[in-house]
Design a protein around this motif. Structure first.
Motif, PDB file in Angstrom:
ATOM      1  N   SER A  49       0.824  -1.209   0.000  1.00  0.00           N
ATOM      2  CA  SER A  49       0.000   0.000   0.000  1.00  0.00           C
ATOM      3  C   SER A  49       0.858   1.260   0.000  1.00  0.00           C
ATOM      4  O   SER A  49       0.516   2.258  -0.633  1.00  0.00           O
ATOM      5  N   SER A  50       2.013   1.225   0.683  1.00  0.00           N
ATOM      6  CA  SER A  50       2.920   2.383   0.687  1.00  0.00           C
ATOM      7  C   SER A  50       3.521   2.593  -0.695  1.00  0.00           C
ATOM      8  O   SER A  50       3.686   3.727  -1.159  1.00  0.00           O
ATOM      9  N   PHE A  92      -0.699  14.656   2.787  1.00  0.00           N
ATOM     10  CA  PHE A  92      -1.091  13.669   3.768  1.00  0.00           C
ATOM     11  C   PHE A  92      -1.160  12.307   3.110  1.00  0.00           C
ATOM     12  O   PHE A  92      -1.296  12.174   1.906  1.00  0.00           O
ATOM     13  N   SER A  93      -1.063  11.285   3.945  1.00  0.00           N
ATOM     14  CA  SER A  93      -1.174   9.916   3.476  1.00  0.00           C
ATOM     15  C   SER A  93      -2.650   9.560   3.296  1.00  0.00           C
ATOM     16  O   SER A  93      -3.487   9.890   4.128  1.00  0.00           O
ATOM     17  N   ILE A  94      -2.968   8.882   2.202  1.00  0.00           N
ATOM     18  CA  ILE A  94      -4.342   8.433   1.977  1.00  0.00           C
ATOM     19  C   ILE A  94      -4.757   7.453   3.065  1.00  0.00           C
ATOM     20  O   ILE A  94      -5.894   7.468   3.533  1.00  0.00           O
ATOM     21  N   ARG A  95      -3.834   6.611   3.484  1.00  0.00           N
ATOM     22  CA  ARG A  95      -4.122   5.710   4.602  1.00  0.00           C
ATOM     23  C   ARG A  95      -4.498   6.505   5.849  1.00  0.00           C
ATOM     24  O   ARG A  95      -5.463   6.163   6.547  1.00  0.00           O
ATOM     25  N   PHE A 177      -5.770  11.395  -4.049  1.00  0.00           N
ATOM     26  CA  PHE A 177      -6.919  10.549  -3.717  1.00  0.00           C
ATOM     27  C   PHE A 177      -7.725  10.251  -4.979  1.00  0.00           C
ATOM     28  O   PHE A 177      -8.120   9.102  -5.230  1.00  0.00           O
ATOM     29  N   GLN A 178      -7.952  11.266  -5.803  1.00  0.00           N
ATOM     30  CA  GLN A 178      -8.746  11.074  -7.010  1.00  0.00           C
ATOM     31  C   GLN A 178      -8.035  10.167  -8.005  1.00  0.00           C
ATOM     32  O   GLN A 178      -8.666   9.344  -8.673  1.00  0.00           O
ATOM     33  N   VAL A 223     -13.472   0.356   2.199  1.00  0.00           N
ATOM     34  CA  VAL A 223     -13.023   1.360   1.231  1.00  0.00           C
ATOM     35  C   VAL A 223     -11.506   1.503   1.278  1.00  0.00           C
ATOM     36  O   VAL A 223     -10.837   1.569   0.230  1.00  0.00           O
ATOM     37  N   LEU A 224     -10.941   1.544   2.472  1.00  0.00           N
ATOM     38  CA  LEU A 224      -9.485   1.647   2.636  1.00  0.00           C
ATOM     39  C   LEU A 224      -8.780   0.477   1.967  1.00  0.00           C
ATOM     40  O   LEU A 224      -7.786   0.660   1.247  1.00  0.00           O
TER      41      LEU A 224
END
Length: 232
Positions: A49-50, A92-95, A177-178, A223-224
């Motif tokens: 994920s990172s 910022f991180s999306i996580r 994010f998008q 969702v995450l």
């Protein structure tokens, strides 16, 4: 003596800087495909994920191109060559965003089950009926989804918490994010959320705070996981 500010850097930023350095020194050449998420995560000792977040950050700043189902490629012209490099304003991180929403909205759902008026619950049920009939991840779905989540925060009975929910929701307009959503979220993803939206509404209707919190957290964890590659 004037001291320099201490700089903090998130994991995805460190990975993206490392990849940029390899592009600069020619180890990753223009037009060349980068190693996969899986391979890079193993080589660097980080989560997939990172790596995915790093790829998204690099695409937004025009270092690479993500071709779903094909791979990730270094662009022929780097931002430093064509002067297109722009720092994302929302750093910022999306996580981090989704984990913040998971905890915060779990609390909102809990408070909604305790404090909502009958009129608000009726409104939520009506929004849910419309929402569960949206089958494509498009502007219409997102508009109804926004109404759903913001109404639940309003049902908490606390206007400050409602304002905080709007702040968190608006973070989804961040370019990373998008881009993450565009590449990794299926167009029919709303179909997989229908039961979760219904479960949240039923828990609030039943005025069951514990259940409302639990199902909201399950929903946002789903969702995450989809965004960061742990679930289809």
């Amino acid at each position: 003596m004037k001291l320099e500010k201490v700089q903090t850097q998130r994991i995805y930023q460190k990975i993206s800087e490392l990849i940029k350095e390899h592009i600069r020194n020619g180890e990753f050449k223009p037009g060349e495909m980068l190693p996969s998420e899986r391979d890079l995560s193993k080589q660097l000792g980080v989560s997939r994920s990172s790596v995915r977040e790093a790829f998204i950050a690099l695409e937004v700043t025009q270092w690479i191109e993500i071709r779903p189902g094909n791979g990730v490629y270094v662009l022929q012209q780097t931002p430093e060559q064509n002067e297109l490099n722009q720092k994302d304003k929302d750093d910022f991180s999306i996580r981090s965003l989704m984990l913040a929403r998971k905890k915060f909205e779990g609390m909102m759902a809990e408070l909604a089950a305790e404090n909502a008026t009958d009129e608000q619950i009726a409104q939520l049920r009506q929004i849910t009926k419309v929402l569960v009939n949206k089958k494509q991840n498009n502007a219409e779905f997102l508009d109804e989804d926004r109404k759903f989540h913001l109404l639940i925060s309003e049902m908490s009975g606390n206007e400050v918490l409602k304002d905080m929910m709007e702040y968190l929701w608006n973070k989804r307009h961040n370019s990373r994010f998008q881009s993450m959503e565009e590449h990794y979220v299926r167009c029919d993803f709303p179909l997989f959320l229908q039961k979760e939206h219904e479960d949240i509404t039923v828990a609030i209707y039943n005025r069951d705070p514990k259940q409302a919190k639990e199902v909201m957290e399950i929903h946002l964890e789903h969702v995450l996981q989809v965004l960061l590659g742990n679930r289809e």
